[in-house]
Design an enzyme around this catalytic site. Structure first.
Site, PDB file in Angstrom:
ATOM      1  N   ARG A   1       1.138  -5.387   7.751  1.00 56.25           N
ATOM      2  CA  ARG A   1       1.453  -4.613   8.957  1.00 56.25           C
ATOM      3  C   ARG A   1       0.244  -4.484   9.889  1.00 56.25           C
ATOM      4  O   ARG A   1       0.371  -4.037  11.012  1.00 56.25           O
ATOM      5  CB  ARG A   1       2.015  -3.247   8.581  1.00 56.25           C
ATOM      6  CG  ARG A   1       3.478  -3.344   8.192  1.00 56.25           C
ATOM      7  CD  ARG A   1       4.005  -2.051   7.622  1.00 56.25           C
ATOM      8  NE  ARG A   1       3.332  -1.702   6.399  1.00 56.25           N
ATOM      9  CZ  ARG A   1       2.665  -0.580   6.204  1.00 56.25           C
ATOM     10  NH1 ARG A   1       2.595   0.308   7.145  1.00 56.25           N
ATOM     11  NH2 ARG A   1       2.071  -0.345   5.063  1.00 56.25           N
TER      12      ARG A   1
ATOM     13  N   GLN B   1       4.094   0.481  -3.905  1.00 56.99           N
ATOM     14  CA  GLN B   1       4.869  -0.310  -2.956  1.00 56.99           C
ATOM     15  C   GLN B   1       4.476  -1.782  -3.044  1.00 56.99           C
ATOM     16  O   GLN B   1       5.101  -2.619  -2.410  1.00 56.99           O
ATOM     17  CB  GLN B   1       4.599   0.182  -1.527  1.00 56.99           C
ATOM     18  CG  GLN B   1       5.026   1.616  -1.264  1.00 56.99           C
ATOM     19  CD  GLN B   1       4.510   2.111   0.073  1.00 56.99           C
ATOM     20  OE1 GLN B   1       3.378   2.570   0.182  1.00 56.99           O
ATOM     21  NE2 GLN B   1       5.333   2.018   1.095  1.00 56.99           N
TER      22      GLN B   1
ATOM     23  N   HIS C   1       9.133  -1.718  -4.712  1.00 54.85           N
ATOM     24  CA  HIS C   1       9.500  -2.857  -3.866  1.00 54.85           C
ATOM     25  C   HIS C   1       9.625  -4.147  -4.681  1.00 54.85           C
ATOM     26  O   HIS C   1       9.629  -5.242  -4.130  1.00 54.85           O
ATOM     27  CB  HIS C   1       8.493  -3.053  -2.729  1.00 54.85           C
ATOM     28  CG  HIS C   1       8.552  -1.985  -1.682  1.00 54.85           C
ATOM     29  ND1 HIS C   1       7.680  -1.924  -0.613  1.00 54.85           N
ATOM     30  CD2 HIS C   1       9.394  -0.928  -1.521  1.00 54.85           C
ATOM     31  CE1 HIS C   1       7.982  -0.867   0.135  1.00 54.85           C
ATOM     32  NE2 HIS C   1       9.009  -0.248  -0.397  1.00 54.85           N
TER      33      HIS C   1
ATOM     34  N   CYS D   1      17.745 -23.012  -9.464  1.00 56.75           N
ATOM     35  CA  CYS D   1      17.936 -22.687 -10.882  1.00 56.75           C
ATOM     36  C   CYS D   1      18.090 -23.962 -11.714  1.00 56.75           C
ATOM     37  O   CYS D   1      18.875 -24.845 -11.357  1.00 56.75           O
ATOM     38  CB  CYS D   1      19.182 -21.814 -11.008  1.00 56.75           C
ATOM     39  SG  CYS D   1      19.624 -21.384 -12.688  1.00 56.75           S
TER      40      CYS D   1
ATOM     41  N   CYS E   1      22.062 -23.776 -13.130  1.00 53.53           N
ATOM     42  CA  CYS E   1      23.259 -23.942 -12.301  1.00 53.53           C
ATOM     43  C   CYS E   1      22.962 -24.476 -10.906  1.00 53.53           C
ATOM     44  O   CYS E   1      23.883 -24.742 -10.140  1.00 53.53           O
ATOM     45  CB  CYS E   1      24.007 -22.611 -12.204  1.00 53.53           C
ATOM     46  SG  CYS E   1      23.258 -21.425 -11.067  1.00 53.53           S
TER      47      CYS E   1
HETATM   48 ZN    ZN Z   1      21.555 -20.147 -11.971  1.00 55.27          ZN
END
Ligand code: ZN
Length: 250
Positions: A39, A105, A123, A155, A158
């Site tokens: 920031r 945070q 966070h 992944c 999948c």
């Molecule tokens: Zn997956």
């Protein structure tokens, strides 16, 4: 106005007297580790892009390639960072039985690297990433091996898009971590706020929780915060110097 030394002595006394002291930390504690507060303007990595435009859950869902093209270098840069003496001071306080927990945070896992045990990462953390389709979890050292030709982490199982387990803009904070943070803040008779401007909600509400439950707040942060008038202790020097002085006074 008390001197910085007098304030450190008083803060040390408050920590000794506290039944429960809890730390709340933000980006400022990791700046000495070479991690810019995004920031703050003009801080290298962040200069050319508005994080809200890319580190956003909608961008991730719509265009994971764009998200990762922005986030991958940042991810890599964070992975190598090491804790600094301010992180170490909080870990030392915990191991001496003077600090119950660190609410942070920060997503950089430097509190854990420094040896803090009870760390509530409101966070999230870069430590793990998850497949959005099948929820498979990947540790940080595995993520770099998941990128496809397009630069999207996918992944192994999948093929679904893999997202860091950090809270992006547009996402809710993790409920369990926030509940734990609120309970700690309410039960603390001292909330030690370090390196946070205390402006990002809902974490910014935690000092008010401590205050209304009868606890005190101490602030060790450069620059103003909304709680400066209510703080029992207000230090705004270098965060490493201040926490090392505190440790030495205990
Ligand atoms: Zn997956």
């Amino acid at each position: 106005m008390s001197t910085a030394n007098g304030s450190v002595e008083r803060l040390a006394q408050m920590i000794r007297d506290a039944r429960s002291a809890v730390a709340l930390t933000g980006a400022g504690i990791s700046v000495p580790s070479g991690i810019p507060d995004f920031r703050s303007p003009g801080t290298g990595l962040w200069e050319s892009v508005d994080p809200m435009e890319v580190a956003h859950i909608e961008v991730f869902r719509r265009d994971p390639k764009r998200f990762w093209s922005y986030y991958r270098p940042r991810f890599g840069a964070l992975a190598d960072k090491q804790p600094n003496p301010a992180h170490a001071a909080l870990a030392a306080l915990e191991s001496r039985g003077l600090l119950d927990a660190v609410i942070t945070q920060n997503i950089d896992r430097l509190h854990r690297k420094a040896g803090s045990n009870r760390v509530i990462e409101v966070h999230g953390t870069i430590e793990t990433s998850s497949c959005l389709d099948c929820a498979a979890s990947f540790t940080l050292d595995l993520v770099e091996g998941l990128f496809d030709d397009e630069g999207v982490a996918r992944c192994h199982g999948c093929g679904g898009p893999v997202k860091p387990d950090v809270v992006l803009f547009g996402e809710l904070l993790p409920e369990r971590a926030m509940n734990e943070a609120y309970a700690l803040a309410a039960g603390a008779d001292l909330l030690l706020c370090v390196g946070s401007s205390l402006e990002v909600h809902p974490v910014a509400g935690l000092p008010a929780v401590t205050r209304s439950a009868g606890g005190a707040i101490a602030i060790v942060t450069k620059g103003p915060t909304p709680y400066d008038q209510e703080a029992e202790i207000r230090l705004d020097g270098d965060v490493v110097d201040d926490l090392e002085a505190l440790l030495a006074a205990l």
